[in-house]
Design a protein around this motif. Sequence first.
Motif, PDB file in Angstrom:
ATOM      1  N   GLY A  67       0.971  -1.314   0.274  1.00  0.00           N
ATOM      2  CA  GLY A  67      -0.317  -0.187  -0.120  1.00  0.00           C
ATOM      3  C   GLY A  67       0.577   1.756   0.049  1.00  0.00           C
ATOM      4  O   GLY A  67       0.202   2.035  -0.688  1.00  0.00           O
ATOM      5  N   ASP A  68       1.976   1.302   0.909  1.00  0.00           N
ATOM      6  CA  ASP A  68       2.589   2.831   0.821  1.00  0.00           C
ATOM      7  C   ASP A  68       3.460   2.914  -0.717  1.00  0.00           C
ATOM      8  O   ASP A  68       3.902   3.586  -1.357  1.00  0.00           O
ATOM      9  CB  ASP A  68       3.537   2.751   2.211  1.00  0.00           C
ATOM     10  N   GLU A  69       4.269   1.882  -1.287  1.00  0.00           N
ATOM     11  CA  GLU A  69       4.615   1.898  -2.422  1.00  0.00           C
ATOM     12  C   GLU A  69       4.082   1.868  -3.426  1.00  0.00           C
ATOM     13  O   GLU A  69       4.845   2.738  -4.654  1.00  0.00           O
ATOM     14  CB  GLU A  69       5.139   0.737  -2.585  1.00  0.00           C
ATOM     15  N   LEU A  70       2.399   1.814  -3.677  1.00  0.00           N
ATOM     16  CA  LEU A  70       1.716   1.656  -4.955  1.00  0.00           C
ATOM     17  C   LEU A  70       2.059   3.503  -5.199  1.00  0.00           C
ATOM     18  O   LEU A  70       2.614   3.414  -6.775  1.00  0.00           O
ATOM     19  CB  LEU A  70       0.305   1.025  -5.313  1.00  0.00           C
ATOM     20  N   GLU A  71       1.822   4.416  -4.617  1.00  0.00           N
ATOM     21  CA  GLU A  71       1.714   5.851  -5.273  1.00  0.00           C
ATOM     22  C   GLU A  71       3.506   6.156  -6.095  1.00  0.00           C
ATOM     23  O   GLU A  71       3.192   6.592  -7.043  1.00  0.00           O
ATOM     24  CB  GLU A  71       1.385   6.661  -3.932  1.00  0.00           C
ATOM     25  N   ARG A  72       3.900   5.910  -4.924  1.00  0.00           N
ATOM     26  CA  ARG A  72       5.568   5.677  -5.665  1.00  0.00           C
ATOM     27  C   ARG A  72       5.970   5.301  -6.739  1.00  0.00           C
ATOM     28  O   ARG A  72       6.489   5.545  -8.183  1.00  0.00           O
ATOM     29  CB  ARG A  72       6.443   5.751  -4.134  1.00  0.00           C
ATOM     30  N   ALA A  73       5.455   4.116  -6.629  1.00  0.00           N
ATOM     31  CA  ALA A  73       5.559   3.129  -7.870  1.00  0.00           C
ATOM     32  C   ALA A  73       5.029   3.544  -8.939  1.00  0.00           C
ATOM     33  O   ALA A  73       5.212   3.605 -10.340  1.00  0.00           O
ATOM     34  CB  ALA A  73       4.961   2.078  -7.746  1.00  0.00           C
ATOM     35  N   ALA A  74       3.798   4.058  -8.779  1.00  0.00           N
ATOM     36  CA  ALA A  74       3.112   4.717 -10.241  1.00  0.00           C
ATOM     37  C   ALA A  74       3.846   5.840 -10.504  1.00  0.00           C
ATOM     38  O   ALA A  74       3.592   5.542 -12.077  1.00  0.00           O
ATOM     39  CB  ALA A  74       0.833   5.505  -9.496  1.00  0.00           C
ATOM     40  N   GLN A  75       4.353   7.014  -9.348  1.00  0.00           N
ATOM     41  CA  GLN A  75       5.456   7.855 -10.237  1.00  0.00           C
ATOM     42  C   GLN A  75       5.941   7.320 -11.226  1.00  0.00           C
ATOM     43  O   GLN A  75       6.791   8.091 -12.185  1.00  0.00           O
ATOM     44  CB  GLN A  75       5.459   8.823  -9.061  1.00  0.00           C
ATOM     45  N   VAL A  76       6.276   5.959 -10.898  1.00  0.00           N
ATOM     46  CA  VAL A  76       8.056   5.642 -11.165  1.00  0.00           C
ATOM     47  C   VAL A  76       7.399   5.250 -13.040  1.00  0.00           C
ATOM     48  O   VAL A  76       8.013   5.178 -13.790  1.00  0.00           O
ATOM     49  CB  VAL A  76       8.601   4.388 -10.750  1.00  0.00           C
TER      50      VAL A  76
END
Length: 409
Positions: free
Chosen positions: A99-108
């Motif tokens: 859950g924490d990484e999904l937003e950052r991963a979406a930006q990447v």
Amino acid sequence: MLKKIPTADVKLGMYLQGMEGSWLSHPFWKTKFVLADPEDLKALRASGVPFCWIDASKGLDVDAPAAAPAPPPAPVEAAAAVIAAPPKLALDTAPASMGDELERAAQVVQRSKRAVMSLFGEARLGKAVDAEACLPLVEEVASSVARNPSALISLARLKTKDDYTYMHSVAVCALMVSLARQMGLDEARTREAGLAGLLHDIGKMAMPLNVLNKPGALTDAEFAIMRDHPARGFEMLKEGASVPEAALDVALRHHEKMDGTGYPGKLAGEQISLLSRMGAVCDVYDAITSNRPYKNAWDPASSLARMAQWSGHFDPRVFQAFVKCVGIYPVGTLVKLQSGRLAVVLEQNVTALTAPRVRVFYSTKSQMPIPTQVLDLSSPGATDRIIGREDPATWGFQKLDELWQAPPA
């Protein structure tokens, strides 16, 4: 002449050829440049990199006096220097939940897509590939994979038919990094694996667009054209700057098969390099789990099951490591629980591949949706378990991706 020296002995005017230690700790996006900025020297000494390789034929030697700092450039030159200088980034690789990484991963994913579209567009126009210019993208993907392997890999799978060619390269880059770490490769080799994954399909930029983007099945003549893309990619990369041999080999050999029936060289077994055997698995998995111009995606778990049945196609050791990477039930898989409920897989449990975190949302007994609930099937108090995977099409579920991407209630 190359020399290995302690980082503490590096001084201005030396030509950096490489740095030892974890490449994720390197303070620069690229190596192979003359160290002229005192701030760069300061960042290098503070990075924790133990040793550096210098090329005394291109810069100062160990015994030469240190070069004086370069004078401040004129205003116009300063602006150009800011644009041309490789960016520095303190990469965050601390483990994170899905859950924490999904937003950052979406930006990447979005940044990666734009970068690959630009890179491939220039390749189609005949511009040579600069491998070092690709390293920022590889490192950003790798840092996301280090925080949580499933997040970026799962998001990159969600392609449209129009952006398949670009996002496929991003996805294979991420899969190669994750697989390399699973197989215990060192960080330098892991970086090569990611770069090779990013560039493996660049030969498709030499293919006619009407064939590359054809919405239906290819004719024999069209398939013969497409089979030339590995060789074309190899030739395109050979003309580029700083492209490692590993990336050249994966571009040429990712369609070879262990039984010798692949192309272009019909190589078999150990004749195929390890990274190319890894590339074959990653390339096929992402291809069959993605919507493409001529076919819809297969779900992740059934894709693994089918791949396991393709005797002679993949290196068994590499494939087994790959399954450990993505999980027996990859993120997004629809599963049936012993309780009769249906759930979508949210996140892997690395120590219990058959007991991932899932979101329950449907009852097969009542044939009705139920309030969603997140379960960790590996927790000591878990009373439910997976008894099998289900085909979303059988149940008419069209929005499973929204379910696994939604934050916990």
